[in-house]
Design a protein around this motif. Structure first.
Motif, PDB file in Angstrom:
ATOM      1  N   UNK A 229     -81.153  29.205  18.874  1.00 47.78           N
ATOM      2  CA  UNK A 229     -80.525  30.198  17.998  1.00 47.78           C
ATOM      3  C   UNK A 229     -81.186  30.123  16.621  1.00 47.78           C
ATOM      4  N   UNK A 231     -79.972  29.994  13.635  1.00 47.45           N
ATOM      5  CA  UNK A 231     -79.451  28.991  12.695  1.00 47.45           C
ATOM      6  C   UNK A 231     -79.871  27.596  13.111  1.00 47.45           C
ATOM      7  N   UNK A 232     -79.934  27.355  14.438  1.00 46.39           N
ATOM      8  CA  UNK A 232     -80.385  26.045  14.914  1.00 46.39           C
ATOM      9  C   UNK A 232     -81.786  25.755  14.392  1.00 46.39           C
ATOM     10  N   UNK A 234     -83.510  27.151  11.886  1.00 39.53           N
ATOM     11  CA  UNK A 234     -83.682  27.022  10.440  1.00 39.53           C
ATOM     12  C   UNK A 234     -83.073  25.707   9.959  1.00 39.53           C
ATOM     13  N   UNK A 235     -82.008  25.257  10.612  1.00 36.39           N
ATOM     14  CA  UNK A 235     -81.458  23.980  10.143  1.00 36.39           C
ATOM     15  C   UNK A 235     -82.320  22.818  10.615  1.00 36.39           C
ATOM     16  N   UNK A 238     -85.049  22.689   8.068  1.00 35.72           N
ATOM     17  CA  UNK A 238     -84.523  22.116   6.834  1.00 35.72           C
ATOM     18  C   UNK A 238     -84.400  20.594   6.941  1.00 35.72           C
ATOM     19  N   UNK A 239     -83.902  20.115   8.089  1.00 35.62           N
ATOM     20  CA  UNK A 239     -83.721  18.664   8.157  1.00 35.62           C
ATOM     21  C   UNK A 239     -85.068  17.967   8.314  1.00 35.62           C
ATOM     22  N   UNK A 263     -84.691  38.305   7.734  1.00 35.79           N
ATOM     23  CA  UNK A 263     -84.035  37.406   6.788  1.00 35.79           C
ATOM     24  C   UNK A 263     -84.329  35.958   7.137  1.00 35.79           C
ATOM     25  N   UNK A 267     -86.147  32.899   5.105  1.00 33.88           N
ATOM     26  CA  UNK A 267     -85.554  31.570   4.926  1.00 33.88           C
ATOM     27  C   UNK A 267     -86.576  30.487   5.280  1.00 33.88           C
TER      28      UNK A 267
END
Lengths: 368, 295
Positions: A229, A231-232, A234-235, A238-239, A263, A267
């Motif tokens: 997904x 959000x998965x 992009x996070x 990020x981590x 979008x 990010x």
């Protein structure tokens, strides 16, 4: 490097016990101004453009051209350079057998074959001593672009030129430092995150690889066959970025930005420390061929969007942002600034006949 | 040129002598918007510097989501006149400068204790949440809990500070940056908005101001812009850092639009005020100038 950097302010770091370690050149790590440490991207020209190479502790992202595999050129050179320096490498790919990709890594061209004059071997030691002193002095002169002439001599060790036609010798790949992960079958990114964090913690802890810079290469993280997904992903990015900050490693992620929602693509780009994009050149674009010299030799274009700036707020402004990817003697990758071809017809001749400065001034003001 | 740093002070109402209505006055909310091409982080650094130097009683609570402490520490050290500020922050540094102790001894001590030194000084509080994660199981609750926890940390910090007799020190809460909080919250905008509203309430109750850095270009459609439009609605100052339309140049890094929203209290009404600058970021500060005023 980054671990010590996190806890130690730079300008006062003359403590022999702490500053002695970084001043010994680690294999494949170059120290720049202001405590920056670089590893090579595997393309000497790219290192020069980025002011020394990829910054340790930073995350590099490459936006793929959805229709051409040019990002693999960057990825291969980056990985091959790591293999040459025997740096630990973690490679993740959406293919079923990521290890197969290692077979396609290019082989380094021996330095003696190169046309550029190099420092002869015996002098090396003394030369380096001098350089070390020069680096220490650099602090007092403020920050300067790292592409100083003095760095050229070090390059021989720091970055190799690779022959894209020959693949790297098998025995170099057999070391235990290379770790491959397939992200095709996994349903979420937690295992990959685990792998990355254990890889990075090994760099700090394990004795065998201590002092070595690590490289993490992730190919096409958001490829559709993975089905993570938004959000998965992009996070995860990020981590990974947060983990890299406190380690002596560089991460490179290539991603097809066009298949992400706009979008999320933005990010991702915000999370990148160094942001590059590659683009293929259509074979038969006659207009472009007229516009640019050396169009026949180009394989693609490389665009530099962002250059990593850790511990500084000043953005790096490059002279040019777009470079042409070319094959030098059909084997090694080079980057060149785009050169506009001389335009045939009126304007060219008018400059020729203009003569002295004043006249050409006049002429141009009328022309435009 | 010499007066140029004051342009930002002027636009943000940070001039000496003006205590009300500035970006660092009670209940004030500042929104900084930037884009991939032009980072707006330098304004954040500038505000930290100002907050810490403002009649030397300001206190900063910094939510560091984007970078580790060393990053900010180094940048702030390079900003002009900051050495003296840091000497106040770290009395040990002053000791070092006077040569009272051997350097080696000093660094042995430094390694483990920089955050605790900050806490001892209680001027700069850094919430090091670079690796902030909310555990994935039962997602919604964990995000909510995590944000509540984060908020209660901020709240207790603010309460501790204001309960101390600190001559009503002004507290600035800075968030660098909100989009990462959103990512950590796995995109659950409601929770992020709740968190923000709690923070906003806190600023109106206590002598606080809130400075938020966010990215403008990550919200493409109307639905997605909900968070951004909320922020724009709440903010008293909106600072936009944009690239030049002509692309980036070596001596102009972009343009800055500062919008100060109009207020009406006690029959006084002030209109919206927008100012537009070009800027050039430097290690020791930022140069602002009016478009076309520099050749």
């Amino acid at each position: 490097m980054a671990a010590t950097r996190a806890t130690r302010p730079s300008s006062f770091s003359r403590n022999p016990s702490t500053s002695a370690a970084p001043s010994i050149p680690l294999p494949g790590v170059k120290l720049g101004p202001g405590n920056a440490a670089f590893v090579s991207s595997g393309i000497p020209d790219l290192d020069r453009i980025l002011g020394g190479g990829f910054l340790l502790g930073s995350l590099v992202m490459v936006m793929e051209d959805a229709e051409a595999p040019h990002h693999l050129l960057l990825l291969r050179n980056f990985m091959a350079q790591g293999v040459v320096h025997r740096q630990p490498l973690l490679f993740a790919s959406p293919s079923e057998e990521p290890r197969a990709f290692l077979g396609t890594l290019p082989t380094p061209i021996a330095a003696s074959k190169e046309e550029r004059p190099r420092v002869p071997g015996p002098n090396q030691e003394g030369k380096e001593q001098g350089l070390r002193i020069a680096w220490q002095y650099k602090k007092y002169f403020g920050e300067q672009p790292a592409s100083q002439p003095q760095y050229k001599d070090v390059k021989q060790e720091f970055s190799n030129t690779f022959d894209l036609r020959k693949s790297i010798e098998r025995h170099m790949l057999s070391s235990q430092n290379i770790d491959c992960v397939s992200i095709e079958k996994i349903s979420d990114l937690a295992p990959l995150r685990e792998r990355c964090s254990s890889f990075l913690s090994k760099l700090n802890g394990d004795n065998s690889s201590i002092g070595l810079a690590g490289r993490i290469a992730i190919q096409s993280l958001c490829a559709p066959q993975c089905g993570f997904s938004d959000w998965d992903m992009v996070s995860f990015v990020r981590s990974l970025r947060a983990m890299l900050r406190s380690s002596r490693a560089v991460g490179i992620i290539t991603f097809p930005s066009s298949i992400l929602p706009h979008s999320f693509s933005k990010r991702w780009q915000h999370l990148a420390d160094t942001l590059l994009s590659v683009k293929a050149i259509p074979d038969d674009d006659k207009d472009l061929a007229k516009l640019l010299t050396g169009y026949q030799d180009m394989v693609g274009l490389l665009h530099v969007h962002k250059v990593a700036q850790i511990s500084s707020q000043v953005p790096v402004i490059l002279e040019a942002n777009t470079f042409s990817l070319k094959l030098h003697r059909r084997r090694s990758l080079i980057l060149e600034k785009l050169n506009q071809a001389p335009v045939e017809g009126s304007s060219g001749t008018s400059y020729g006949t203009a003569g002295p400065c004043t006249a050409s001034f006049k002429g141009s003001s009328i022309d435009f | 040129m010499n007066t140029s740093p004051h342009l930002l002070d002027e636009a943000l109402g940070l001039m000496p002598g003006i205590s009300n209505g500035g970006a660092l006055s009670q209940g004030c909310i500042v929104l900084i918007e930037d884009s991939v091409e032009t980072s707006g982080a330098f304004i954040l650094h500038y505000i930290v510097k100002r907050a810490l130097s403002l009649d030397s009683s300001g206190i900063v609570l910094f939510l560091a989501l984007a970078h580790p402490f060393s990053h900010y520490e180094r940048i702030l050290r390079k900003l002009a006149n900051n050495l003296s500020r840091l000497c106040e922050l770290f009395p040990k540094m002053a000791e070092l400068r006077q040569g009272a102790r051997p350097v080696t001894e000093y660094f042995a001590e430094w390694k483990g204790c920089n955050l605790s030194v900050h806490r001892e000084q209680k001027r700069f509080h850094l919430f090091d949440i670079l690796q902030l994660e909310f555990p994935c199981e039962s997602k919604k609750d964990s995000v909510e809990q995590g944000l509540v926890e984060l908020y209660s940390k901020i709240q207790s910090a603010v309460e501790v500070i204001s309960s101390r007799d600190h001559s009503r020190a002004h507290i600035s809460i800075l968030i660098d940056d909100l989009s990462i909080l959103e990512i950590a919250a796995h995109g659950s905008m409601d929770h992020v908005l709740n968190f923000l509203h709690y923070c906003v309430t806190l600023t109106s109750e206590q002598n606080c101001s809130l400075v938020i850095l966010n990215h403008e270009d990550i919200y493409p459609d109307i639905e997605g812009r909900r968070l951004l439009s909320h922020l724009v609605y709440l903010a008293d100052f909106i600072i936009k850092a944009e690239p030049l339309a002509t692309g980036i140049a070596a001596d102009v890094h972009g343009q800055l639009t500062v919008l100060k929203k109009g207020t009406s209290n006690n029959g006084h009404y002030s209109a919206d005020k927008a100012s537009n600058f070009h800027f050039q970021v430097k290690e020791h500060g930022v140069d602002l100038f009016f478009p076309g005023s520099r050749c």
